[in-house]
Design a protein around this motif. Structure first.
Motif, short mmCIF file in Angstrom:
data_model
loop_
_atom_site.label_atom_id
_atom_site.label_comp_id
_atom_site.label_asym_id
_atom_site.label_seq_id
_atom_site.Cartn_x
_atom_site.Cartn_y
_atom_site.Cartn_z
N UNK A 161 0.55 15.08 11.27
CA UNK A 161 0.03 16.42 11.56
C UNK A 161 0.99 17.49 11.05
N UNK A 193 0.09 7.82 6.37
CA UNK A 193 -1.25 7.29 6.61
C UNK A 193 -1.25 5.77 6.50
N UNK A 223 2.42 4.87 17.20
CA UNK A 223 1.37 5.60 16.48
C UNK A 223 1.44 7.09 16.75
N UNK A 224 1.78 7.47 17.99
CA UNK A 224 1.85 8.90 18.31
C UNK A 224 2.95 9.55 17.48
N UNK A 244 1.65 9.85 13.99
CA UNK A 244 0.59 10.85 13.86
C UNK A 244 1.18 12.26 13.92
N UNK A 245 2.20 12.44 14.77
CA UNK A 245 2.84 13.76 14.84
C UNK A 245 3.44 14.12 13.49
#
Lengths: 322, 350
Positions: free
Chosen positions: A313, A248, A305-306, A309-310
């Motif tokens: 998640x 984060x 960022x992707x 973020x993966x």
């Protein structure tokens, strides 16, 4: 307020009831979803697609129809360097300065932030008095707006500010903090840790309080020293939360803009110019508005960022399924 | 005294304080100083006059120089205590200063002009709050305009977000329909598209919709959030379906079920989301910076940022404005601290 909403809701009920009769109950779900999906489509998914169009066209016109196709030239311009570690050798030197500034900034900021948040959370998790109060103390800067944070610290750090007065008094002598590139960068890291630390402390504290008490009781029975129960019980059991916090913090760190922009304006020179500021300045702040370069840089940031973020998640996967 | 000390150093287990306890309290005290100190300093400074702000080294409390009205002069004259020279110990009023010399008069005997060097005197100060820093904001700047813009955006965006997100959450938690998993995945995937990486195309879309330089251009794009949908959905999943079935038996329409049953029952989650939304919107900076370019549309944050460039030397107004900008959020925090903490811990932020 309620007296205003109630009649409004009753008016909405008429067309909704008609739709319910027409579609049946389960298809009505789509009607409930529609506003949200339209907003997502218009302001999240469509922009992603359009971003590719911008990145492959040139000129300073915002209308896509008036933008000449340039293929991958924007990307070439961004990445054309003889040595990527030396921004001076790059065609778009400002981009690479921003990239390396951001890299350094994120490394330092995330490191200090996670370290101090962990220390604070561990202390707040002890058997202390007025825990709620102390938790609030560390948390409240999170609520301050970035501009307010920047101004508070600018006021303290200005040439004739209170910090320099203190240093003069001790005999160390004042420093023109925000004029010196190194200090401006260091203070940018500091204020961003100051402003966001409480947020991560809170998450870590929740993680610490989720560790079952009886594990510690067993450790006391076995006469484990406090240090041993910290390193062998607390930290391993906190590791999943730590990982979430780390990811984060990385996601937010890469997107740092507001407080540092209001604090230093990216200066002195480009010492505190980060990647989002680069995008903002290329696309919106100055003429000509190089939307193509800004969009191409956005895509590169999006890629990072992707990935992050993966990971996030994947770490949170238990919370989203079902 | 000894008993007070014993009480203070007592831990819950009844044992004495260990050195680690001392270290903890030392750290926490330092924390208070470091976290609260800067804000306290800001508030104190915002009550200082421009002259007092120039004082170096600065004082903690705001001071103002005493003035006196003297017959024959229209403006109040600043008072000085003489610390040397032939008038030592007397309190004199200054008429004007010329280089290192100053022309003074004795307020008791205003006819005679006295000439002194300025290192022989020091100003007579008293503690006073310079409230004019605040009142000036309303007179000299369109502060109310910015305040209104910020308030309008915050309220509208929060209301819109709650409505749109709770409708979607309702559909995703209480209906079985084909494509539900796809929609859930779509919503999750928007987590990967923060505003910061789609600024350029977002700008085009907002411009094309005619929302450039309009407050709605700030309100609408952020109204649907994956965080909001998930926070509300998780909560709505805990509401038993039997309640809905009972309402359906009574011929309640689905819309009625949504706003008469689901919304009231989700109030705690909605409250948490509302607080988060208010915070995000009030403090929002980058997107408003791009959409709102005319100063009459500025939010407080934008106004503050642009003034710090223009009013480099006018710290008194700037500090007062900063205090007023953080005040609403500080109030929200004081009353709702607990909810904010749970809200943030359960959503993991934005």
């Amino acid at each position: 307020m309620l007296s205003l909403i109630s009649p409004l809701m009753r008016i909405v009920e008429i067309p909704m009831l008609a739709l319910q009769r027409l579609l049946g109950m389960n298809k009505l779900a789509w009607v409930f979803l529609a506003p949200n999906l339209v907003l997502f489509g218009l302001f999240a998914f469509l922009p992603v697609i359009l971003n590719f169009s911008y990145a492959t066209t040139g000129g300073d016109n915002v209308l896509l129809a008036d933008r000449p196709d340039v293929g991958l030239r924007n990307f070439v311009q961004l990445t054309d360097c003889t040595n990527h570690f030396d921004p001076n050798s790059c065609r778009e030197d400002k981009f690479w300065r921003a990239v390396w500034n951001t890299t350094w900034f994120v490394t330092l900021q995330v490191g200090f932030m996670v370290g101090f948040s962990l220390l604070t959370a561990l202390i707040l998790n002890r058997d202390i008095r007025a825990r709620g109060f102390f938790r609030a103390v560390f948390f409240f800067p999170v609520l301050l707006s970035p501009v307010v944070v920047a101004l508070i610290w600018k006021w303290i750090l200005q040439r004739e500010g209170v910090l320099n007065a203190f240093l003069d008094w001790t005999g160390a002598g004042g420093i023109n903090w925000l004029v010196d590139a190194g200090w401006a960068f260091a203070w940018s890291v500091f204020i961003s840790v100051w402003a966001h630390m409480g947020f991560y402390t809170l998450i870590l504290l929740a993680g610490l309080q989720a560790i079952p008490r009886d594990v510690y009781e067993a450790a006391i029975m076995d006469r484990a020293s406090p240090w041993r129960s910290l390193t062998r019980i607390t930290l391993p059991l906190l590791a999943p939360t730590m990982l979430v916090v780390l990811v984060l913090a990385l996601i937010k760190g890469v997107q740092t803009f507001d407080e540092v922009y209001a604090f230093t304006g990216g200066g002195p020179g480009t010492a505190t110019t980060f990647i989002i500021q680069y995008i903002y300045e290329r696309g919106f702040a100055g003429a000509p508005r190089l939307f193509g370069l800004a969009a191409a840089a956005s895509l590169l940031v999006a890629l990072v960022l992707i990935l992050l973020t993966l990971v996030q998640l994947w770490l949170n996967r238990r919370n989203v399924d079902g | 005294m000894a008993r007070v000390w014993a009480f203070l150093t007592n831990t819950r287990g009844g044992a004495r304080l260990h050195w680690t306890d001392w270290a903890s309290y030392a750290y926490l005290t330092l924390g208070i100083f470091l976290m609260f100190g800067p804000v306290v300093w800001l508030v104190m400074s915002s009550f200082k006059t421009e002259a007092d702000l120039q004082r170096y080294p600065p004082t903690f409390l705001p001071y103002q120089q005493e003035t006196v009205m003297v017959d024959g002069y229209d403006d109040p004259l600043p008072l000085f205590l003489m610390t040397g020279g032939e008038y030592e110990g007397q309190v004199l009023a200054q008429l004007r200063r010329v280089g290192l010399q100053a022309q003074m008069i004795d307020p008791e005997n205003p006819t005679e002009r006295l000439r002194v060097t300025i290192d022989q005197r020091e100003p007579v100060d008293r503690i006073a709050l310079a409230t004019e820093n605040y009142t000036d904001l309303f007179e000299r700047f369109s502060f109310l305009r910015y305040f209104w813009n910020s308030t309008f955006i915050t309220i509208m965006a929060t209301a819109l977000m709650l409505l749109v997100n709770s409708m979607a959450a309702f559909a995703l938690s209480k209906y079985e329909f084909r494509g539900r998993t796809t929609v859930l995945l779509l919503v999750i995937s928007t987590l990967m598209i923060p505003q910061t990486v789609v600024l350029v195309p977002l700008f085009l879309i907002v411009t094309e919709l005619g929302l450039f330089n309009s407050l709605w251009g700030v309100i609408i794009p952020g109204a649907a959030t994956p965080t909001g949908v998930f926070l509300l959905r998780q909560y709505m999943l805990t509401i038993p379906d039997e309640i809905l079935d009972a309402a359906r038996m009574d011929k309640a329409s689905e819309w009625k079920i949504y706003w008469r049953i689901i919304l009231p029952l989700s109030a705690p989650a909605i409250a948490v989301l509302a607080i988060l939304a208010i915070m995000w919107r009030w403090n929002d900076f980058l997107w408003p910076l791009i959409v709102l370019t005319q100063s009459e549309n500025f939010t407080l944050q934008l106004a503050l940022n642009s003034f710090q460039g223009e009013l480099q030397t006018d710290w008194s107004s700037l500090l007062a404005m900063t205090v007023l900008t953080l005040l609403p959020i500080a109030c929200v925090f004081m009353f709702l601290q607990k909810y904010i903490a749970t809200g943030i811990a359960s959503t993991g932020g934005k």
